[in-house]
Every structure is written in structure tokens, then in C-alpha cells.
Design an enzyme around this catalytic site. Sequence first.
Site, PDB file in Angstrom:
ATOM      1  N   ARG A 112       0.828  -1.205   0.000  1.00 52.59           N
ATOM      2  CA  ARG A 112       0.000   0.000   0.000  1.00 52.59           C
ATOM      3  C   ARG A 112       0.862   1.255   0.000  1.00 52.59           C
ATOM      4  O   ARG A 112       0.997   1.945  -1.000  1.00 52.59           O
ATOM      5  CB  ARG A 112      -0.961  -0.016   1.200  1.00 52.59           C
ATOM      6  CG  ARG A 112      -2.119   0.993   1.092  1.00 52.59           C
ATOM      7  CD  ARG A 112      -1.760   2.441   1.423  1.00 52.59           C
ATOM      8  NE  ARG A 112      -1.267   2.609   2.787  1.00 52.59           N
ATOM      9  CZ  ARG A 112      -0.866   3.774   3.267  1.00 52.59           C
ATOM     10  NH1 ARG A 112      -0.881   4.864   2.510  1.00 52.59           N
ATOM     11  NH2 ARG A 112      -0.382   3.860   4.511  1.00 52.59           N
ATOM     12  N   ASP A 113       1.478   1.566   1.129  1.00 49.98           N
ATOM     13  CA  ASP A 113       2.249   2.804   1.235  1.00 49.98           C
ATOM     14  C   ASP A 113       3.453   2.793   0.298  1.00 49.98           C
ATOM     15  O   ASP A 113       3.887   3.845  -0.179  1.00 49.98           O
ATOM     16  CB  ASP A 113       2.713   2.989   2.683  1.00 49.98           C
ATOM     17  CG  ASP A 113       3.198   4.395   2.971  1.00 49.98           C
ATOM     18  OD1 ASP A 113       2.699   5.334   2.326  1.00 49.98           O
ATOM     19  OD2 ASP A 113       4.081   4.564   3.830  1.00 49.98           O
TER      20      ASP A 113
ATOM     21  N   HIS B  13       6.493   4.569  12.407  1.00 51.26           N
ATOM     22  CA  HIS B  13       6.491   4.519  10.941  1.00 51.26           C
ATOM     23  C   HIS B  13       7.487   5.567  10.448  1.00 51.26           C
ATOM     24  O   HIS B  13       7.174   6.753  10.410  1.00 51.26           O
ATOM     25  CB  HIS B  13       5.074   4.820  10.448  1.00 51.26           C
ATOM     26  CG  HIS B  13       4.897   4.797   8.962  1.00 51.26           C
ATOM     27  ND1 HIS B  13       4.158   3.834   8.314  1.00 51.26           N
ATOM     28  CD2 HIS B  13       5.337   5.635   7.987  1.00 51.26           C
ATOM     29  CE1 HIS B  13       4.144   4.086   7.011  1.00 51.26           C
ATOM     30  NE2 HIS B  13       4.862   5.172   6.795  1.00 51.26           N
TER      31      HIS B  13
ATOM     32  N   CYS C 167       5.354  10.123  -0.417  1.00 49.80           N
ATOM     33  CA  CYS C 167       4.054  10.726  -0.112  1.00 49.80           C
ATOM     34  C   CYS C 167       3.749  11.789  -1.149  1.00 49.80           C
ATOM     35  O   CYS C 167       4.541  12.721  -1.344  1.00 49.80           O
ATOM     36  CB  CYS C 167       4.056  11.341   1.278  1.00 49.80           C
ATOM     37  SG  CYS C 167       2.510  12.182   1.688  1.00 49.80           S
TER      38      CYS C 167
ATOM     39  N   HIS D 103      10.173   7.195   7.648  1.00 45.46           N
ATOM     40  CA  HIS D 103      10.694   7.330   6.285  1.00 45.46           C
ATOM     41  C   HIS D 103      12.163   7.722   6.385  1.00 45.46           C
ATOM     42  O   HIS D 103      12.607   8.276   7.398  1.00 45.46           O
ATOM     43  CB  HIS D 103       9.902   8.374   5.502  1.00 45.46           C
ATOM     44  CG  HIS D 103       8.563   7.883   5.053  1.00 45.46           C
ATOM     45  ND1 HIS D 103       8.178   7.840   3.728  1.00 45.46           N
ATOM     46  CD2 HIS D 103       7.509   7.392   5.748  1.00 45.46           C
ATOM     47  CE1 HIS D 103       6.949   7.358   3.640  1.00 45.46           C
ATOM     48  NE2 HIS D 103       6.525   7.077   4.852  1.00 45.46           N
TER      49      HIS D 103
ATOM     50  N   ASN E 213       9.856   4.464   2.701  1.00 56.15           N
ATOM     51  CA  ASN E 213       9.857   3.959   4.066  1.00 56.15           C
ATOM     52  C   ASN E 213      11.197   3.301   4.372  1.00 56.15           C
ATOM     53  O   ASN E 213      11.955   2.941   3.471  1.00 56.15           O
ATOM     54  CB  ASN E 213       8.764   2.898   4.222  1.00 56.15           C
ATOM     55  CG  ASN E 213       7.379   3.445   4.002  1.00 56.15           C
ATOM     56  OD1 ASN E 213       6.751   3.944   4.929  1.00 56.15           O
ATOM     57  ND2 ASN E 213       6.882   3.350   2.781  1.00 56.15           N
TER      58      ASN E 213
END
Length: 388
Positions: free
Chosen positions: A39-40, A288, A321, A290, A330
Site C-alpha cells: 500500500r504505502d 512509521h 508521499c 521514512h 519507508n
Amino acid sequence: MSLRPLSRRAYRHLSQRTFSSSTRALLADHVRIIEVGPRDGLQNEKTSIPVETKVELVRRLAKTGLQTIEAGSFSHPKWVPQMAASDRVLSSTLSDPPASPHPITYQWLLPNSRGLDNFLKVMDTASSGEDGFPTPPPSPQHESEPAPTTSTSDADRMDATSQAPASNSRNGHNHEVSIFLAATESFSKKNTNCTIQESLDRFAPLMAESRRRGFPVRAYISVALGCPFEGPDTDPHRVADLAVKLLEMGADEISVADTTGMGTAPATKQLLRTLKEAGVRNDDLAMHFHDTFGQALVNTMVSLDHGIRAFDSAVGGLGGCPYSPGATGNVATEDLVYTLHSLGAKTGVDLDEVSRIGGWITGEIGKGNGSSAGTATLSRLRREAGET
């Protein structure tokens, strides 16, 4: 900004949680990795990715020992084109569950009640096919209906969060939903076209309905360590206050996201201290990070020292993003696993296998492999296989 401690109602709810991926009688040396690559990691790619590739990525990841995989997002394809086929990815996990050494918890990001409606339609269709009887249609709050305001009584919210949820297991695997809010007003308005409070009001019915239907809720707090519009000094008290509100609303886990990668060791330490002072427990949290400025593993070490035992990562260092210019991927799953294993922590994840997947998926989408440990592991595997 003054912080309020968790209310008795919130503590009562938290003690009764059934969050499947947080049945955590975990040893101190065990770290749970939440793989967010499907997803991300893919949502910001510019070129179209076939749905078959997305399904195959999830299937390969399921074999590595990962326990939690964020597999897709029910966002409108106009805003997040790469997530347009998440319904097909979900259908695939339901009709033909990926082989795995143990049950997998699949997470699905929902931007609004319409996303929940679409998610539940896929779930209900699959359930109808399993037992031959149709499941009653879902009844989430729709976007056109007025969102509840902060004047909603404690009794009403207690009723919404204290109901015993139904089982979320399908074919031996579990499914959870995720939502996302921002820690700054500028990012909230840019990303979701509403204020932080409006986001909370919009998500209240979605969270209540998700839990009523048996799906635990994970809440992301974006730009918690820096905002592309307001700079690197996001107020940690605002993050903590938002985390408390989300837990009181029924969130089962808070993912504190350094969306921009601006986070530093001192800022991470201060944020974690502030969250603790607000009454947020370590086992309520996942971090989370990055790696825009190369600080993701440094911040991970700070978080480990604080007692955090859950971290998001993306295979191959995928990610970015669309509303945070310059933000890179990430922290790579391979780098995170290598670091944790070097410290003696247990993850249950096969480093060789995730390295192979990182090499494969970055090649499939035409992107460089962002994992140093993954690249080095692949070189070792080629040498051992006698390849040049």
C-alpha cells in the site's frame, strides 16, 4: 496545549480490545514488523502497476514469516490511482488465501465511509460465497450524512466502542482497517481538505461501524515529526492529544508516522516521552519512519530503547508521499530486519526471502532497490549460487 489523561472509559475499552495482531504476550526481544509495501510503498508510483503484480507481491510477502501486511487502500482512484484495484487484491486474499507459515493479518486503508462501504461489500460478497447465505448489507455512515460532532455524549461513544465485535477472520486469516489523520492543520487541509477536528468527526462513524462489524481499527498520525508546510517542529503535545482522542474513539493501535523523514533522535525521544506522559502505552504504538534524511534506523534505535516493539517498513525501501515533496521511501524491511537481528531481537522474518522480494518488486516497477541490506544479501545469495 494541555494534555488530558486517558479517561476511565478509554482504559476500560483498551483492556477489552480484541486487536488480532496485538494479542501481545510478546517477549521483550520480539519485534513485530508491519509490512506496508503493497500500500504505502506503491501508492506514489507514477507508472501503472498491474493488479497481478500487486497480488503476487502480497503472496510472496506472506511466505516470509511476516505476521501483518498492509495490502491495499480503498481510496478513490482519482486521488490514488495505484490503489484502484485494491478490491481485487482483497478478493484474491479471500478466495485464494496466500500460503503462509502462520495466519496473516491483512490491513486495508480506508479514507472515508465510502471506502468502508466498498470494503464491506467485498467482504460480504466473499462471506455469502463461503456459506451460501447472503450477509445483511452494511450500514456505514455515508459522506452525505452529517458527521457526529464533539457534543456526542460519552454514553453514546461508550456504546459504540464497547460492543463485543464479531470475528474478523476469513479463511484462517484476519483483516483490519486503517485510517489516517495529520498532526498539523496545513497537512490535513492539503491531504484531506478538512481540519484535524473535521477528520476526527468524519472518522468517528467509520471506526464505530468497523468495530461493530468485527474489524479492529489502526490509526495513522501523519507528519508527527515534521510537516512539509509547517516545518520540522511538529508539536509533540498535539500528536499525543490526537493519539489519546483516537484511542478513546476506539482505535486499537496508533501508527506514529514520520511522513517527511524529518525526524531526528532528539525529536523522536521527546515525542515518545510526551506520548507516555499523556497515558499512551508502548503497546498502543507502532512507529512509521521514512528515510529521507537517512535517520530511520537511528530513530528506530531510539524507539527500541523507549520500549516500542512494533515498526512499519516497506520491502525494497518503497514509498513516498504525494503531499510531501521530496519525501523518500519507508525504512526498508530488509534493513530493519537486519538491524533487529543484529541486536538479538526476533522478528520471525526471513531476511533472505524479503531481500529476494525487494529485488523482484523494484525490478518489476523499474525502480532502484532502496535497501542496503537487501542489496548486500542478494549479492551474497548470488555468490553462494555460483552466479557472477
